[in-house]
Scaffold this motif. Structure first.
Motif, PDB file in Angstrom:
ATOM      1  N   TYR A 170     -11.525  -1.253  -0.889  1.00  0.00           N
ATOM      2  CA  TYR A 170     -12.555  -1.452  -1.537  1.00  0.00           C
ATOM      3  C   TYR A 170     -13.292  -0.249  -1.971  1.00  0.00           C
ATOM      4  N   ARG A 171     -13.501   0.803  -0.706  1.00  0.00           N
ATOM      5  CA  ARG A 171     -13.937   2.214  -0.813  1.00  0.00           C
ATOM      6  C   ARG A 171     -13.309   2.828  -1.843  1.00  0.00           C
ATOM      7  N   LYS A 172     -11.872   2.945  -1.526  1.00  0.00           N
ATOM      8  CA  LYS A 172     -11.123   3.589  -2.599  1.00  0.00           C
ATOM      9  C   LYS A 172     -11.026   3.097  -4.046  1.00  0.00           C
ATOM     10  N   GLU A 193       0.929  -1.213   0.127  1.00  0.00           N
ATOM     11  CA  GLU A 193      -0.101   0.078  -0.126  1.00  0.00           C
ATOM     12  C   GLU A 193       0.863   1.423  -0.152  1.00  0.00           C
ATOM     13  N   SER A 194       2.036   1.187   0.458  1.00  0.00           N
ATOM     14  CA  SER A 194       3.191   2.279   0.382  1.00  0.00           C
ATOM     15  C   SER A 194       2.986   3.150  -0.736  1.00  0.00           C
ATOM     16  N   TYR A 240     -18.465   0.152  -3.499  1.00  0.00           N
ATOM     17  CA  TYR A 240     -19.083   0.306  -2.043  1.00  0.00           C
ATOM     18  C   TYR A 240     -19.702  -0.775  -1.438  1.00  0.00           C
ATOM     19  N   GLU A 241     -20.221  -1.655  -2.191  1.00  0.00           N
ATOM     20  CA  GLU A 241     -20.958  -2.799  -1.639  1.00  0.00           C
ATOM     21  C   GLU A 241     -20.067  -3.805  -1.018  1.00  0.00           C
ATOM     22  N   ALA A 242     -18.860  -4.108  -1.617  1.00  0.00           N
ATOM     23  CA  ALA A 242     -18.078  -4.901  -0.848  1.00  0.00           C
ATOM     24  C   ALA A 242     -17.408  -4.082   0.358  1.00  0.00           C
ATOM     25  N   GLN A 267      -2.128  -1.913  -4.960  1.00  0.00           N
ATOM     26  CA  GLN A 267      -3.559  -2.055  -4.004  1.00  0.00           C
ATOM     27  C   GLN A 267      -4.156  -3.439  -4.024  1.00  0.00           C
ATOM     28  N   ASP A 268      -3.821  -4.075  -5.326  1.00  0.00           N
ATOM     29  CA  ASP A 268      -4.359  -5.499  -5.613  1.00  0.00           C
ATOM     30  C   ASP A 268      -3.779  -6.373  -4.757  1.00  0.00           C
TER      31      ASP A 268
END
Length: 191
Positions: free
Chosen positions: A95-97, A60-61, A101-103, A67-68
């Protein structure tokens, strides 16, 4: 660093030394090195969720921005019983990023259950409840949204005014939805 390297030279199966090297390089903002050492620790102890979370944070850095890969690491951590509770929040946030949004909703829901079980009362709870409130409101889950929003009010703090405004909006939406339902029912009965 030298002490950890000596420990690895003495016992290459010492997962703590590999993990310590990873943490040291992470602090030095050298994620490629940190990732290498975290992978070594994970190979030796694949069931340790902390190592998977550490790799996820490296991915994530800013330097790596993978991201995956981060998401997969956090899922591995969650599947291995992440006792520190890092993985669920990270998965929901990733998931939000992404705009899924459902996940994000599903993982935030799991996270709030974990936070409740652990008796946690901090900013993470507030952020999770705020997301759940807004998402449920936006997707028409008004009863659920109202429940989360009511819980937000219990926490006090500077988000209280936002929660009060949201609660008014939710209740107005519920009222309008119920009125529309009543109208549809009376129309169908008159036919």
């Amino acid at each position: 660093i030298e002490a950890y390297r000596r420990a690895v030279d003495i016992n290459p199966r010492d997962y703590r030394a590999w993990y310590g090297l990873g943490q040291t390089y992470e602090v030095l903002r050298m994620p490629y090195y940190a990732l290498h050492y975290f992978r070594q620790a994970t190979k030796l102890r694949p069931g340790d969720a902390r190592f998977w979370c550490a790799m996820g944070q490296c991915y994530e850095s800013e330097e790596l921005n993978m991201q995956d890969a981060a998401l997969e690491c956090y899922k591995n951590a969650e599947n291995r019983g992440d006792r520190e509770g890092i993985a669920l929040a990270k998965i929901a946030d990733l998931y939000r990023k992404r705009g899924d949004y459902e996940a994000a909703y599903l993982y935030n829901k799991k996270n709030i259950e974990r936070l409740d079980t652990d008796g946690v009362c901090n900013a993470d709870v507030v952020a999770t409840l705020m997301f759940l409130t807004q998402h449920c409101k936006g997707t028409g889950r008004l009863h659920e949204s109202e429940m989360y929003c009511t819980r937000l009010l219990d926490y006090g703090g500077n988000h209280t005014q936002d929660a009060k405004s949201l609660l008014k909006e939710i209740r107005l939406l519920k009222l309008n939805t119920e009125e529309e339902f009543d109208e549809e029912m009376s129309e169908s009965m008159s036919d």
